[in-house]
Scaffold this active site. Structure first.
Site, PDB file in Angstrom:
ATOM      1  N   CYS A 113       0.822  -1.230   0.000  1.00 17.94           N
ATOM      2  CA  CYS A 113       0.000   0.000   0.000  1.00 17.94           C
ATOM      3  C   CYS A 113       0.849   1.270   0.000  1.00 17.94           C
ATOM      4  O   CYS A 113       0.385   2.322  -0.431  1.00 17.94           O
ATOM      5  CB  CYS A 113      -0.940   0.003   1.194  1.00 17.94           C
ATOM      6  SG  CYS A 113      -2.056  -1.402   1.186  1.00 17.94           S
ATOM      7  N   HIS A 258      -3.853   6.956   1.115  1.00 14.10           N
ATOM      8  CA  HIS A 258      -4.114   5.619   0.587  1.00 14.10           C
ATOM      9  C   HIS A 258      -5.527   5.219   1.003  1.00 14.10           C
ATOM     10  O   HIS A 258      -5.912   5.393   2.162  1.00 14.10           O
ATOM     11  CB  HIS A 258      -3.078   4.638   1.138  1.00 14.10           C
ATOM     12  CG  HIS A 258      -3.481   3.210   0.956  1.00 14.10           C
ATOM     13  ND1 HIS A 258      -3.847   2.711  -0.273  1.00 14.10           N
ATOM     14  CD2 HIS A 258      -3.619   2.190   1.841  1.00 14.10           C
ATOM     15  CE1 HIS A 258      -4.175   1.443  -0.136  1.00 14.10           C
ATOM     16  NE2 HIS A 258      -4.049   1.102   1.135  1.00 14.10           N
ATOM     17  N   ASN A 288      -9.846  -1.032  -1.913  1.00 11.72           N
ATOM     18  CA  ASN A 288      -8.413  -0.830  -1.675  1.00 11.72           C
ATOM     19  C   ASN A 288      -7.628  -1.385  -2.860  1.00 11.72           C
ATOM     20  O   ASN A 288      -7.590  -2.599  -3.069  1.00 11.72           O
ATOM     21  CB  ASN A 288      -8.030  -1.549  -0.373  1.00 11.72           C
ATOM     22  CG  ASN A 288      -6.567  -1.369  -0.011  1.00 11.72           C
ATOM     23  OD1 ASN A 288      -5.760  -0.916  -0.816  1.00 11.72           O
ATOM     24  ND2 ASN A 288      -6.231  -1.736   1.214  1.00 11.72           N
TER      25      ASN A 288
HETATM   26  O1  UT7 Z   1      -3.835  -1.067   3.625  1.00 10.66           O
HETATM   27  C1  UT7 Z   1      -4.162  -1.826   4.715  1.00 10.66           C
HETATM   28  C2  UT7 Z   1      -5.225  -2.805   4.301  1.00 10.66           C
HETATM   29  N1  UT7 Z   1      -6.028  -3.308   5.347  1.00 10.66           N
HETATM   30  C3  UT7 Z   1      -6.936  -2.589   6.028  1.00 10.66           C
HETATM   31  O2  UT7 Z   1      -7.104  -1.402   5.906  1.00 10.66           O
HETATM   32  C4  UT7 Z   1      -7.820  -3.321   6.989  1.00 10.66           C
HETATM   33  C5  UT7 Z   1      -7.885  -2.721   8.351  1.00 10.66           C
HETATM   34  N2  UT7 Z   1      -8.849  -3.444   9.146  1.00 10.66           N
HETATM   35  C6  UT7 Z   1     -10.188  -3.255   9.005  1.00 10.66           C
HETATM   36  O3  UT7 Z   1     -10.598  -2.420   8.234  1.00 10.66           O
HETATM   37  C7  UT7 Z   1     -11.115  -4.080   9.840  1.00 10.66           C
HETATM   38  O4  UT7 Z   1     -10.382  -4.799  10.819  1.00 10.66           O
HETATM   39  C8  UT7 Z   1     -11.969  -5.046   8.995  1.00 10.66           C
HETATM   40  C9  UT7 Z   1     -12.931  -4.256   8.115  1.00 10.66           C
HETATM   41  C10 UT7 Z   1     -11.089  -5.932   8.124  1.00 10.66           C
HETATM   42  C11 UT7 Z   1     -12.777  -5.968   9.906  1.00 10.66           C
HETATM   43  O5  UT7 Z   1     -13.534  -5.198  10.814  1.00 10.66           O
HETATM   44  P1  UT7 Z   1     -13.534  -5.587  12.360  1.00 10.66           P
HETATM   45  O6  UT7 Z   1     -14.444  -4.643  13.050  1.00 10.66           O
HETATM   46  O7  UT7 Z   1     -12.108  -5.601  12.827  1.00 10.66           O
HETATM   47  O8  UT7 Z   1     -14.193  -7.015  12.338  1.00 10.66           O
HETATM   48  P2  UT7 Z   1     -13.656  -8.396  12.923  1.00 10.66           P
HETATM   49  O9  UT7 Z   1     -12.500  -8.912  12.120  1.00 10.66           O
HETATM   50  O10 UT7 Z   1     -13.452  -8.254  14.405  1.00 10.66           O
HETATM   51  O11 UT7 Z   1     -14.891  -9.309  12.687  1.00 10.66           O
HETATM   52  C12 UT7 Z   1     -16.167  -9.064  13.302  1.00 10.66           C
HETATM   53  C13 UT7 Z   1     -17.137 -10.104  12.824  1.00 10.66           C
HETATM   54  C14 UT7 Z   1     -16.601 -11.515  12.942  1.00 10.66           C
HETATM   55  O12 UT7 Z   1     -17.689 -12.360  13.290  1.00 10.66           O
HETATM   56  P3  UT7 Z   1     -17.897 -12.853  14.806  1.00 10.66           P
HETATM   57  O13 UT7 Z   1     -16.651 -13.595  15.164  1.00 10.66           O
HETATM   58  O14 UT7 Z   1     -18.078 -11.598  15.606  1.00 10.66           O
HETATM   59  O15 UT7 Z   1     -19.115 -13.694  14.730  1.00 10.66           O
HETATM   60  C15 UT7 Z   1     -16.160 -11.840  11.529  1.00 10.66           C
HETATM   61  O16 UT7 Z   1     -16.190 -13.225  11.268  1.00 10.66           O
HETATM   62  O17 UT7 Z   1     -17.414  -9.901  11.435  1.00 10.66           O
HETATM   63  C16 UT7 Z   1     -17.207 -11.123  10.726  1.00 10.66           C
HETATM   64  N3  UT7 Z   1     -16.770 -10.810   9.382  1.00 10.66           N
HETATM   65  C17 UT7 Z   1     -17.638 -10.592   8.389  1.00 10.66           C
HETATM   66  N4  UT7 Z   1     -18.975 -10.579   8.340  1.00 10.66           N
HETATM   67  C18 UT7 Z   1     -19.558 -10.293   7.166  1.00 10.66           C
HETATM   68  C19 UT7 Z   1     -15.516 -10.689   8.904  1.00 10.66           C
HETATM   69  N5  UT7 Z   1     -15.547 -10.360   7.593  1.00 10.66           N
HETATM   70  C20 UT7 Z   1     -16.854 -10.284   7.247  1.00 10.66           C
HETATM   71  C21 UT7 Z   1     -17.536  -9.995   6.052  1.00 10.66           C
HETATM   72  N6  UT7 Z   1     -18.872 -10.007   6.058  1.00 10.66           N
HETATM   73  N7  UT7 Z   1     -16.875  -9.684   4.910  1.00 10.66           N
END
Ligand code: UT7
Length: 331
Positions: A113, A258, A288
């Site tokens: 990135c 970014h 992204n």
């Molecule tokens: O350039 C750098 C690139 N990367 C980034 O910018 C990513 C930075 N991180 C983020 O933006 C966030 O961490 C995410 C958007 C990736 C995830 O959000 P989060 O609030 O950290 O969610 P989480 O990983 O804690 O997951 C929460 C829930 C989980 O379910 P349970 O365990 O609570 O039942 C996940 O399994 O959301 C679930 N989950 C989804 N649900 C629907 C994870 N991905 C998805 C999805 N759709 N695509």
């Protein structure tokens, strides 16, 4: 010593638009979840026959046309990608070939990135020292073919898109304009927090059924950790850029961050103390696109008339590595 100016920009994304509802047909996700967590509504994915290099070629040809230049006017190619078409050689030489060139250097920059700002730093140094006069700087990515489009990979699969952005850079003797500074950072202690493990020569054999079965060829991410570090280090990198040039947030005409996640961009805006009109956001359309996100956003901002001669433009990026970076430019 001359400064480096942006002579022209261009971008290209594949025609195929993939909505959040389209993704919900492929995996267990929803428009609500994706919109709330990331701000993304659509992204572009390649179709048969398209590759990172074909996207880069289109973006480069547009930038060249906007500069009223021919490929033969270029002295050098700096190609930034973390999704190369092949393991070896890098995409730079394939782009050189596509542009009908045979005798200029092509370097590949692998900083995910942060790639476009790392590439800008390299090009800027070459231009200021006079080694090269006309540099094509490209960020291009094809993520869609590598994403794990199952529930296992849904946290990353919904975030990434394909696309390419390009800039033609050259020297200017106007002391009031050009690239003022670039600041690059990396901390390899976090290398595995967002990475693609295989194929890789740390493995013997370097590719195998087992590696594929375990999904080691997919991007995996500790999302919360990435979010936490990005929210702290992107604003810090902006502060470094401002301090180094005796500028304040009020001096910024446009911050082009970014485009990783709308919530991260909002955090950068808040910590830096910027108004909405000082920050360019297009993540809702493209997702992204890693090294391509800043040049795509820059080109859109230029076309929308958001930058005038002498305006202060700041880039900031954060991503896998971890690597992060900023640049200050007087347009
Ligand atoms: O350039 C750098 C690139 N990367 C980034 O910018 C990513 C930075 N991180 C983020 O933006 C966030 O961490 C995410 C958007 C990736 C995830 O959000 P989060 O609030 O950290 O969610 P989480 O990983 O804690 O997951 C929460 C829930 C989980 O379910 P349970 O365990 O609570 O039942 C996940 O399994 O959301 C679930 N989950 C989804 N649900 C629907 C994870 N991905 C998805 C999805 N759709 N695509």
């Amino acid at each position: 010593m001359p400064r480096t100016e942006f002579i022209a920009t261009g971008f290209h994304v594949p025609e195929r638009v993939v909505t959040n509802d389209d993704l919900a047909q492929l995996m267990d996700t929803s428009d609500d979840w994706i919109t709330q967590r990331s701000g993304i509504k659509t992204r572009h994915w390649v179709s048969d026959g398209e590759t990172g290099v074909t996207l880069a070629r289109e973006a480069s040809c547009r930038a060249l046309a906007n500069a009223r230049m021919e490929p033969s006017d270029l002295d050098c190619i700096v190609y930034c990608t973390c999704t190369p078409d092949h393991f070896e050689p890098g995409n730079g030489v394939f782009l050189e070939r596509e542009l009908g060139l045979t005798d200029i250097p092509a370097i590949d920059v692998r900083n995910q990135c942060s790639g476009f700002i790392y590439g800008l730093s390299v090009a800027d140094a070459w231009i200021r020292t006079g080694q090269y006069q006309r540099v094509l700087l490209v960020g291009a990515e094809v993520h869609s073919r590598g994403l794990d489009k199952t529930k296992r990979g849904r946290d990353t699969a919904v975030l990434f898109g394909d696309g390419a952005g390009a800039a033609i850079l050259g020297p200017t003797d106007d002391p009031r304009r050009g690239v003022l500074s670039t600041h690059l950072f990396a901390d390899g202690r976090h290398a595995e927090k967002l990475w693609v493990d295989a194929p890789g020569l740390a493995h013997d054999p370097y590719v195998s059924e087992q590696l594929l079965h375990e999904g080691k060829h997919r991007a995996v991410m500790e999302g919360k950790e990435v979010f936490k570090f990005a929210s702290i280090l992107m604003p810090q990198s902006v502060a470094v850029a401002l301090r180094a040039n005796g500028l304040t947030p009020a001096d910024i005409t446009l911050l082009v961050p970014h485009q990783a996640n709308l919530r991260i961009i909002e955090m950068v805006q808040k910590v830096t103390g910027l108004r909405d009109d000082q920050v360019y956001v297009n993540i809702q359309k493209y997702g992204n696109t890693t090294a391509a996100s800043i040049p795509i956003a820059l080109h859109e901002a230029v076309c929308a008339g958001r930058l005038a001669r002498g305006d202060v433009l700041i880039f900031t990026a954060f991503g896998s590595g971890f690597t992060w970076a900023s640049a200050a430019i007087r347009w």
